[in-house]
Design a protein around this motif. Structure first.
Motif, PDB file in Angstrom:
ATOM      1  N   LYS A   1       0.593  -0.885   0.052  1.00 15.67           N
ATOM      2  CA  LYS A   1       0.261  -0.274  -0.204  1.00 15.67           C
ATOM      3  C   LYS A   1       0.963   1.536   0.126  1.00 15.67           C
ATOM      4  O   LYS A   1       0.283   2.484  -0.904  1.00 15.67           O
ATOM      5  N   GLN A   2       1.865   0.878   0.577  1.00 20.28           N
ATOM      6  CA  GLN A   2       2.846   2.864   0.511  1.00 20.28           C
ATOM      7  C   GLN A   2       3.159   2.429  -0.699  1.00 20.28           C
ATOM      8  O   GLN A   2       3.861   3.409  -1.007  1.00 20.28           O
ATOM      9  N   CYS A   3       3.755   1.903  -1.394  1.00 21.79           N
ATOM     10  CA  CYS A   3       4.653   1.541  -2.274  1.00 21.79           C
ATOM     11  C   CYS A   3       3.920   2.212  -3.107  1.00 21.79           C
ATOM     12  O   CYS A   3       4.083   3.054  -4.188  1.00 21.79           O
ATOM     13  N   GLU A   4       2.374   1.848  -4.011  1.00 27.46           N
ATOM     14  CA  GLU A   4       1.294   2.255  -4.770  1.00 27.46           C
ATOM     15  C   GLU A   4       1.333   3.896  -3.706  1.00 27.46           C
ATOM     16  O   GLU A   4       1.283   4.525  -4.885  1.00 27.46           O
ATOM     17  N   GLN A   5       1.327   4.196  -2.387  1.00 31.02           N
ATOM     18  CA  GLN A   5       0.753   5.558  -2.485  1.00 31.02           C
ATOM     19  C   GLN A   5       1.989   6.435  -2.884  1.00 31.02           C
ATOM     20  O   GLN A   5       1.805   7.291  -3.255  1.00 31.02           O
ATOM     21  N   ASP A   6       3.432   5.720  -2.407  1.00 27.14           N
ATOM     22  CA  ASP A   6       4.070   6.778  -3.267  1.00 27.14           C
ATOM     23  C   ASP A   6       4.629   7.139  -4.472  1.00 27.14           C
ATOM     24  O   ASP A   6       4.783   7.836  -4.868  1.00 27.14           O
ATOM     25  N   ARG A   7       3.681   5.764  -5.005  1.00 31.59           N
ATOM     26  CA  ARG A   7       3.988   5.697  -6.658  1.00 31.59           C
ATOM     27  C   ARG A   7       2.368   7.096  -7.203  1.00 31.59           C
ATOM     28  O   ARG A   7       3.264   7.436  -7.823  1.00 31.59           O
ATOM     29  N   ARG A   8       1.529   6.541  -6.824  1.00 30.01           N
ATOM     30  CA  ARG A   8       0.796   7.811  -6.988  1.00 30.01           C
ATOM     31  C   ARG A   8       1.458   9.239  -6.437  1.00 30.01           C
ATOM     32  O   ARG A   8       0.760  10.016  -7.442  1.00 30.01           O
ATOM     33  N   GLU A   9       1.924   9.222  -5.416  1.00 30.87           N
ATOM     34  CA  GLU A   9       2.563  10.910  -5.256  1.00 30.87           C
ATOM     35  C   GLU A   9       3.747  11.361  -6.045  1.00 30.87           C
ATOM     36  O   GLU A   9       3.688  12.212  -6.525  1.00 30.87           O
TER      37      GLU A   9
ATOM     38  N   PHE B   1       3.747  10.200  -9.531  1.00 30.80           N
ATOM     39  CA  PHE B   1       3.222  10.460 -10.374  1.00 30.80           C
ATOM     40  C   PHE B   1       2.248  11.599 -10.535  1.00 30.80           C
ATOM     41  O   PHE B   1       2.692  12.924 -11.647  1.00 30.80           O
ATOM     42  N   ALA B   2       1.630  11.836  -9.363  1.00 30.70           N
ATOM     43  CA  ALA B   2       1.068  13.843  -9.341  1.00 30.70           C
ATOM     44  C   ALA B   2       2.282  14.882  -9.176  1.00 30.70           C
ATOM     45  O   ALA B   2       1.877  15.887  -9.861  1.00 30.70           O
TER      46      ALA B   2
ATOM     47  N   ASN C   1       3.265  14.851 -12.108  1.00 28.76           N
ATOM     48  CA  ASN C   1       2.121  15.751 -13.653  1.00 28.76           C
ATOM     49  C   ASN C   1       1.598  16.762 -13.306  1.00 28.76           C
ATOM     50  O   ASN C   1       2.179  17.622 -14.470  1.00 28.76           O
TER      51      ASN C   1
END
Length: 124
Positions: free
Chosen positions: A47-55, A57-58, A61
């Motif tokens: 979950k943390q890795c996914e959150q880091d990945r989203r951040e 990308f954000a 962007n």
């Protein structure tokens, strides 16, 4: 062997079996707790890795948007400056044409004046 001795041996055997069973169950329970804790840690890590990945990308962007906006501003400024150069060039060409026309008109006026003066001198 007496009955009391047999009863005591059976009782000790049962207590030992219960203790072994309890220890085995407790060991199994601890093993499962460790396993579940590891699974929870792994899920939390994912979950943390996914959150880091989203951040990431954000941020990417947002950074890309900022860079595109800066580039658009530079492009607009460059187009404005290019347009200004063309206008100055056209104004210079127009001034040069007007100057040439003025020179030609002055020359024609000079020729006309000399013609008139020559005619007057010839008539005298």
């Amino acid at each position: 062997m007496s009955v009391a001795l047999k009863a005591r041996i059976n009782n000790e055997r049962k207590v030992a079996e219960e203790r072994i069973t309890t220890e085995r169950l407790q060991s199994e329970h601890e093993r499962l707790e460790h396993k579940w804790a590891g699974e929870r840690d792994a899920a939390d890590y994912l979950k943390q890795c996914e959150q880091d990945r989203r951040e990431m990308f954000a941020f990417g962007n947002a950074e890309g948007r900022r860079q595109r906006m800066e580039q658009a501003g530079r492009d607009t400024q460059e187009a404005y400056e290019r347009h200004e150069r063309f206008e100055h060039n056209w104004a210079g060409e127009k001034d040069a044409e007007e100057c040439l026309k003025k020179c030609e008109q002055t020359r024609r006026d000079s020729f006309a004046y000399r013609n008139t003066v020559g005619r007057v001198q010839r008539l005298e």
